[in-house]
Design a protein around this motif. Structure first.
Motif, PDB file in Angstrom:
ATOM      1  N   LYS A  80      -4.152  49.594  18.832  1.00 42.17           N
ATOM      2  CA  LYS A  80      -4.169  50.576  17.766  1.00 42.17           C
ATOM      3  C   LYS A  80      -5.159  50.251  16.587  1.00 42.17           C
ATOM      4  O   LYS A  80      -4.757  49.122  15.949  1.00 42.17           O
ATOM      5  CB  LYS A  80      -2.864  51.097  17.384  1.00 42.17           C
ATOM      6  N   ASN A  81      -6.329  50.700  16.175  1.00 41.27           N
ATOM      7  CA  ASN A  81      -6.754  50.186  15.103  1.00 41.27           C
ATOM      8  C   ASN A  81      -7.253  51.344  14.021  1.00 41.27           C
ATOM      9  O   ASN A  81      -8.037  50.948  12.992  1.00 41.27           O
ATOM     10  CB  ASN A  81      -8.007  49.610  15.564  1.00 41.27           C
ATOM     11  N   MET A  82      -6.754  52.589  14.127  1.00 44.20           N
ATOM     12  CA  MET A  82      -7.139  53.578  12.984  1.00 44.20           C
ATOM     13  C   MET A  82      -5.626  54.294  12.773  1.00 44.20           C
ATOM     14  O   MET A  82      -4.927  54.692  13.515  1.00 44.20           O
ATOM     15  CB  MET A  82      -7.972  54.626  13.635  1.00 44.20           C
TER      16      MET A  82
ATOM     17  N   PHE B 109      -3.595  57.065  10.231  1.00 46.46           N
ATOM     18  CA  PHE B 109      -3.788  58.123   9.394  1.00 46.46           C
ATOM     19  C   PHE B 109      -2.389  58.506   8.964  1.00 46.46           C
ATOM     20  O   PHE B 109      -1.552  57.708   9.469  1.00 46.46           O
ATOM     21  CB  PHE B 109      -4.518  59.105  10.273  1.00 46.46           C
TER      22      PHE B 109
ATOM     23  N   GLU C 242      -0.125  65.218   7.355  1.00 46.15           N
ATOM     24  CA  GLU C 242      -0.036  66.078   6.017  1.00 46.15           C
ATOM     25  C   GLU C 242       0.894  65.825   5.270  1.00 46.15           C
ATOM     26  O   GLU C 242       1.058  65.698   4.094  1.00 46.15           O
ATOM     27  CB  GLU C 242      -0.519  67.418   6.181  1.00 46.15           C
TER      28      GLU C 242
ATOM     29  N   ILE D  51      -6.709  67.368   1.381  1.00 45.69           N
ATOM     30  CA  ILE D  51      -6.747  67.917   2.856  1.00 45.69           C
ATOM     31  C   ILE D  51      -7.924  68.403   3.383  1.00 45.69           C
ATOM     32  O   ILE D  51      -8.269  67.974   4.513  1.00 45.69           O
ATOM     33  CB  ILE D  51      -5.532  68.515   3.117  1.00 45.69           C
TER      34      ILE D  51
ATOM     35  N   GLY E 256     -10.491  65.541   4.120  1.00 46.71           N
ATOM     36  CA  GLY E 256     -10.292  64.868   4.844  1.00 46.71           C
ATOM     37  C   GLY E 256      -9.222  63.862   4.492  1.00 46.71           C
ATOM     38  O   GLY E 256      -9.089  62.627   5.478  1.00 46.71           O
TER      39      GLY E 256
END
Lengths: 432, 432
Positions: A3-5, A7, A10, A75, A78
């Motif tokens: 896993k490298n991103m 997020f 919301e 949001i 991004g």
């Protein structure tokens, strides 16, 4: 599959900004009037700024609510931006250090500037202001402000240092596509610009002439207000969104940094990413290293003086206490726009003065080399300012290798440099 | 707080590509030799391509495993790309339609081309190929291929239509930063190029001269193989990642489209986003509308002939059955690079011929207007090719408004146009 991103959902986005001012080790020294007969600078500032920004500059509250409409726009553009574990860079450097990079270049105008442009435009709209006026050097701030004002249906008028504007026709055109009105500085539109143009009709302009144009225009057109893109308390407040998101993303990744790195011009992307870590370090003095990366062209925090100075070369702003090279200091023209300021945020200055913030500075050649390495590994081109943070990150990771330390390094990738390739090209030409 | 960006967790990414060929309503007609004495084109193709790509072109398997190393690189470059609910565009158009946009411009080289460049470089490395050779028109493919080859430590040599290369120095420099060797076409490096340069030393080049250079170089340097960026079965296979991701993201959003829209040059971003929807429509004939958007400069699917033709203007490739304007057709030079092909993928041709795919075409002025609207709303600049898909999306959404239909529209945002601003600037100059 690594896993490298990272997020955020919301519902996990921060809903309040963190006021660094409230967690400083000392009370922030007030702005001062200079001892001359050119009138009150504080009065001018009060007159040209929106009420909300003046309030936010002064507030001692630790947490400030992000208005719902601002959150919606965050949001839309991004947020959260990705936090990237830079595994390929770790492998390339063969370091035991873990490297995390917060990617503010993923915002649509390619830099962190939108984080403050959006709330400033929102508050201006709420105060029935017709539009926001500002100046820009490299153009990233002018671009972000144009887009943000467009979102809230108010005007953006940006005075752009003429030589820089002419060198970057794509960024000017992009700003105009986003609804911005872009004028070269010195400008015929203002009394300040007209005086300068009379002296030299072919003036290249400077950040000083552009600040003069912007303030002068706002004073001459009362339905407008002036917007700042850096230095001021409210700008750092808005930028805290970077650090607050990152903190939560790091929790998901199961890591916390020993070292936090950001390039430093006015100090707003630095204040942004470091906000929660400054709070942690002040509240529980720890070994976490907070590192400001400067250009050798203007190494204020590394080599400047801590004293009251103007924030603009003409002395039309109040005096602020920070590190400065002197307000009439003129850095070599070859160096990158965003880090050429002679002073910076008073909050950042205090952190440096109290030993909470470290500083290091680099030459242009070495930072572009770091930028080229990043591009080869990740495809994207870092803004020249961002290259400074990358260079320091590489050096910290290599020092961890020498000392066989399992450090965790976090850096802020403040902006994309696709429209700044001329700097890279010039720097590789030099090497031939 | 309205959710408008949909991602996938790493573990939910597709691990197989979907082979559109296997779900076509009919067997795909074979490539053919032309009836002339210039030797076997099929033999040339076999000689210059990697074994893996020849195999993938021929396979009838429905699902093809994505190798683990390719999946890792897909994750590294930022897959899944975001699926965006375009609420602001819906509101601007005041349409009852929902609009979803798959953002392939979030990849580091700013377009969908990396989806096939990465596996092609991976397979070439596995076959101990020294490097991949290709041609490029607008430069997006050359850029993607340079980066992908760099990831796997093999060379990328790209012959770029000279006039286009000279017009886009930033994209050339970026490709070189990523390790690509970029040569203008016609090139002195190949026998094909030398013949052309003898005739005209100042030749601007064309996609034909560049294909000639690339094939010629590969034939003359056997340690290299030739790579294709569009049209061919294996390219569409790799691009199915776009549609497979989107399908899962739409499931999370709780929506499925009635209309899927993509611009169409060779047909690979179109085949990519549409893959799962083609399968659905062929297996369960339904009312879902699959819409290819072309340029009026080269409206093959809208107005071309369905027949065997060469894929290159010089006739050095085998004959393929698809829609064509004739292989010697020369579209107006003012129109955008990616959609100027005279023919396209045989798979896309069959879909159109069987009535599964609809087509529409637009003028340059109207597509740039659509692109400008997108930029104002979202900050990012669509590539001119992508502007075609946006224009069609707007028209579909407006027709839903007229008919008061609660449609769901999905479109593929194939690439970013920041380095193509000259096209926008010329088009706004024309309007003055």
């Amino acid at each position: 599959m690594q896993k490298n991103m990272f997020f955020l959902k919301e519902q996990d986005l921060p809903t309040q900004w963190l006021n660094i001012k409230s967690v400083l080790p000392d009370k922030l020294p007030p702005l001062k009037e200079p001892n001359d007969d050119r009138g009150s600078r504080l009065d001018v500032i009060k007159k040209i700024r929106t009420k909300a920004m003046l309030d936010q500059d002064g507030t001692e509250e630790k947490w400030v609510d992000i208005p719902g409409e601002v959150l919606d726009k965050y949001i839309q553009v991004g947020r959260s931006t990705p936090l990237m574990r830079a595994i390929e860079l770790e492998q390339y450097l063969d370091t035991p250090a873990k490297i995390y990079i917060k990617r503010e270049d993923f915002l649509p105008t390619h830099s962190f500037k939108l984080n403050t442009a959006i709330p400033q435009a929102y508050y201006a709209k709420n105060e029935n202001v017709k539009g926001l006026i500002s100046e820009t050097g490299a153009g990233q701030w002018g671009l972000g402000l144009s887009y943000a004002c467009n979102m809230f249906n108010i005007e953006a008028i940006v005075f752009w240092v003429r030589i820089s504007m002419e060198q970057k026709p794509f960024r000017k055109y992009w700003s105009e596509m986003l609804g911005g009105k872009i004028y070269p500085s010195p400008s015929k539109l203002t009394s300040s610009g007209r005086i300068l143009l009379e002296k030299d009709p072919n003036s290249y302009g400077s950040l000083g002439t552009a600040i003069g144009d912007a303030i002068s225009y706002t004073l001459e057109n009362e339905e407008y207000k002036y917007a700042s893109g850096s230095n001021l308390n409210h700008v750092l407040l808005h930028q805290s969104i970077i650090g607050l998101e990152t903190y939560r993303q790091l929790e998901i990744a199961g890591d916390m940094p020993d070292t936090v790195i950001a390039c430093c011009g006015g100090g707003s992307n630095l204040g942004g990413i470091m906000a929660p870590f400054i709070q942690a370090k002040v509240e529980n003095p720890s070994n976490i290293k907070l590192l400001a990366v400067e250009s050798n062209a203007s190494p204020r925090l590394s080599k400047g003086e801590y004293k009251y100075d103007f924030s603009d070369p003409l002395g039309i702003t109040p005096l602020t206490l920070s590190y400065t090279m002197g307000h009439d200091f003129m850095p070599p023209s070859s160096h990158v726009g965003g880090l050429r300021q002679h002073n910076g945020s008073p909050m950042v200055g205090m952190l440096r003065n109290k030993g909470i913030l470290d500083a290091v500075s680099y030459d242009q050649e070495e930072i572009f080399e770091a930028g080229r390495l990043f591009t080869k590994l990740y495809g994207s081109i870092p803004a020249p300012e961002t290259c400074h943070a990358i260079k320091a990150t590489i050096d910290e990771a290599l020092s961890a290798k020498v000392n066989n330390e399992k450090k965790t390094i976090l850096m802020c990738f403040s902006g994309n440099g696709l429209l700044d390739l001329n700097g890279y090209i010039e720097s590789s030409d030099k090497k031939r």
